[in-house]
Design an enzyme around this catalytic site. Structure first.
Site, short mmCIF file in Angstrom:
data_model
loop_
_atom_site.label_atom_id
_atom_site.label_comp_id
_atom_site.label_asym_id
_atom_site.label_seq_id
_atom_site.Cartn_x
_atom_site.Cartn_y
_atom_site.Cartn_z
N HIS A 197 -26.55 11.45 25.22
CA HIS A 197 -26.01 12.49 26.11
C HIS A 197 -26.71 12.82 27.49
O HIS A 197 -26.54 13.84 28.03
CB HIS A 197 -25.89 13.62 25.10
CG HIS A 197 -24.89 13.33 24.07
ND1 HIS A 197 -23.41 13.45 24.11
CD2 HIS A 197 -24.69 13.07 22.64
CE1 HIS A 197 -22.94 13.02 23.02
NE2 HIS A 197 -23.81 12.95 22.18
N ASP B 114 -22.17 2.77 27.88
CA ASP B 114 -21.47 1.63 26.84
C ASP B 114 -21.35 0.57 27.74
O ASP B 114 -21.34 -0.53 27.52
CB ASP B 114 -20.68 2.14 26.04
CG ASP B 114 -21.01 3.59 25.50
OD1 ASP B 114 -22.43 3.57 25.27
OD2 ASP B 114 -20.25 4.13 24.77
C1 GLA Z 1 -20.88 7.80 23.55
C2 GLA Z 1 -20.34 7.58 25.35
C3 GLA Z 1 -21.66 7.28 25.93
C4 GLA Z 1 -22.64 8.18 26.09
C5 GLA Z 1 -23.16 8.54 24.25
C6 GLA Z 1 -24.18 9.64 24.19
O1 GLA Z 1 -21.39 6.44 23.33
O2 GLA Z 1 -19.28 6.78 25.60
O3 GLA Z 1 -21.17 7.31 27.74
O4 GLA Z 1 -22.33 9.65 26.50
O5 GLA Z 1 -21.71 8.88 23.48
O6 GLA Z 1 -25.11 9.14 24.63
#
Ligand code: GLA
Length: 389
Positions: free
Chosen positions: A38, A175
């Site tokens: 996060h 991601d």
């Molecule tokens: C999800 C979101 C990412 C990131 C994570 C927490 O995977 O897609 O962008 O914010 O949560 O780290």
């Protein structure tokens, strides 16, 4: 399931469904985040690696201006037109593909219709970025199909936009970046502000990355993720900074009295997690495993208590790991990904993998009545075309 096996299976299924062999087969990996949770949407640091679990798409273009997607995982078929512009629609998972096609449909740039078979070795909703992998696989396919190679950062941002606009999740960039830019045998220290990456070698054969799926499905779209994001924005406003990346622990302390207590704790997590992420990259490079362990447990506690995105099952996995400790071969453990279910990640001593897997599984079942799915992964390479003819 190995990529070779997935290549063979999707090719065979495509041929059966559409009467001829696919022209392209592409793959994009999921990811596990070692630390830096996060923080991406706060312009901060993350330290993910791609895993040896993929979305594979076998496809060929058609002349019908129609996209037909067959998902092996759900057994569903999605069908929609590409003209004048691809819109949101059903089934839900097709929106990740639809959103990426829409991103490719800039003025003057056409996308042909195509037929595709989609196969996944990633658990959906398991916090291992299966949706980003589907977006990135789609973008990789469209690059091959249209002959328009995107700059990797532009490609990641296009995929992120698809998730925002078509799936309604205001995710950060971790991601999609990982699925595109990951390198084999390396974690990726990503500075989400400058969008620069530093590969961190993960080549020590004595250490294994273990992924522990609680088999509790997480749902980011249900609003908690967006709520965290706006609380972080409120914290940045209270601290008079552009984003929490720019805030210091001292400034946060000084502002505590004027801040909403929940917003304060959200900021406390992000500011401390950014620091832990930089320390973790250094600790891995120095093979300082006790420090790696301390940082992972501290990250989990902060996500559980200050950011409040864990769940009892994730806490249970981490408690079991922490009780087994270094003497049991565990280096560290924490929840990974968005939270509210999904997976924990653990770094363990390779020679203890079997024993740890059995012990974790048994203890988790005893405490929760549920079963985990545990697997290990080397850091994998980013998305690529597996076959083009
Ligand atoms: C999800 C979101 C990412 C990131 C994570 C927490 O995977 O897609 O962008 O914010 O949560 O780290």
């Amino acid at each position: 399931m190995s990529l070779d096996l997935m290549l063979g299976r999707t090719t065979a299924l495509f041929t059966r469904c559409f009467g001829h062999a696919p022209r392209w087969v592409v793959a994009a990996p999921g990811r596990v985040n070692l630390i830096g949770e996060h923080t991406d949407y706060n312009d901060g640091f993350v330290l993910p690696m791609a895993i040896e679990r993929h979305i594979v798409i076998a496809a060929d273009s058609n002349t019908r201006r129609q996209v037909t997607l067959h998902s092996v995982t759900t057994g569903e078929t999605a069908s929609f037109g590409v003209r004048p512009k691809v819109e949101r629609g059903e089934p839900g998972w097709s929106n990740y593909v639809r959103g990426v096609i829409a991103g490719f449909q800039t003025p003057g740039k056409k996308v042909p219709g195509f037929d595709a078979v989609i196969e996944s070795s990633l658990p959906f909703g398991g916090g291992l970025a299966s949706s980003a992998a589907l977006e990135v696989a789609t973008a990789t396919l469209l690059e091959a199909m249209t002959g328009r190679a995107l700059d990797p950062i532009e490609k990641a941002l296009l995929c992120q936009r698809a998730e925002h606009d078509f799936a309604g999740v205001p995710c950060g960039i971790m991601d999609q970046f990982t699925s595109i830019l990951a390198q084999q045998n390396h974690a990726l220290l990503l500075d989400c502000r400058s969008r620069t990456t530093t590969p961190v070698p993960m080549t020590n054969p004595e250490v294994t990355v273990l992924i522990v799926n609680t088999n509790i499905r997480h749902r980011l779209a249900e609003g908690e993720y967006a709520k965290r994001r706006s609380q972080c924005e409120a914290a940045a406003r209270a601290l008079k900074v552009t984003s929490l990346r720019d805030a210091t622990p001292e400034a946060l302390d000084a502002a505590q009295k004027q801040m909403d207590p929940v917003v304060f704790r959200r900021a406390l997590h992000v500011i401390s997690e950014n620091e832990r992420t930089l320390q973790m990259a250094r600790a891995i490079q120095a093979s300082d495993w006790p420090a790696v362990g301390r940082l992972m447990y501290a990250s989990h506690a902060s996500l559980r208590d200050d950011y409040e995105v864990s769940c009892p099952e994730l806490d249970t996995v981490v408690e079991i790991a922490q009780a087994m400790d270094a003497a049991g071969g565990i280096i560290g453990c924490r929840m990974t990904g968005g939270g509210f279910g999904g997976c924990a990640v653990s770094l363990v001593k390779t020679d203890a993998v079997q024993r740890i897997t059995r012990a974790l599984d048994a203890a988790y079942e005893k405490k929760t009545g549920r079963q985990t799915t545990i697997f290990s992964s080397r850091p994998a390479a980013g998305a690529r075309v597996l076959q083009s003819s």
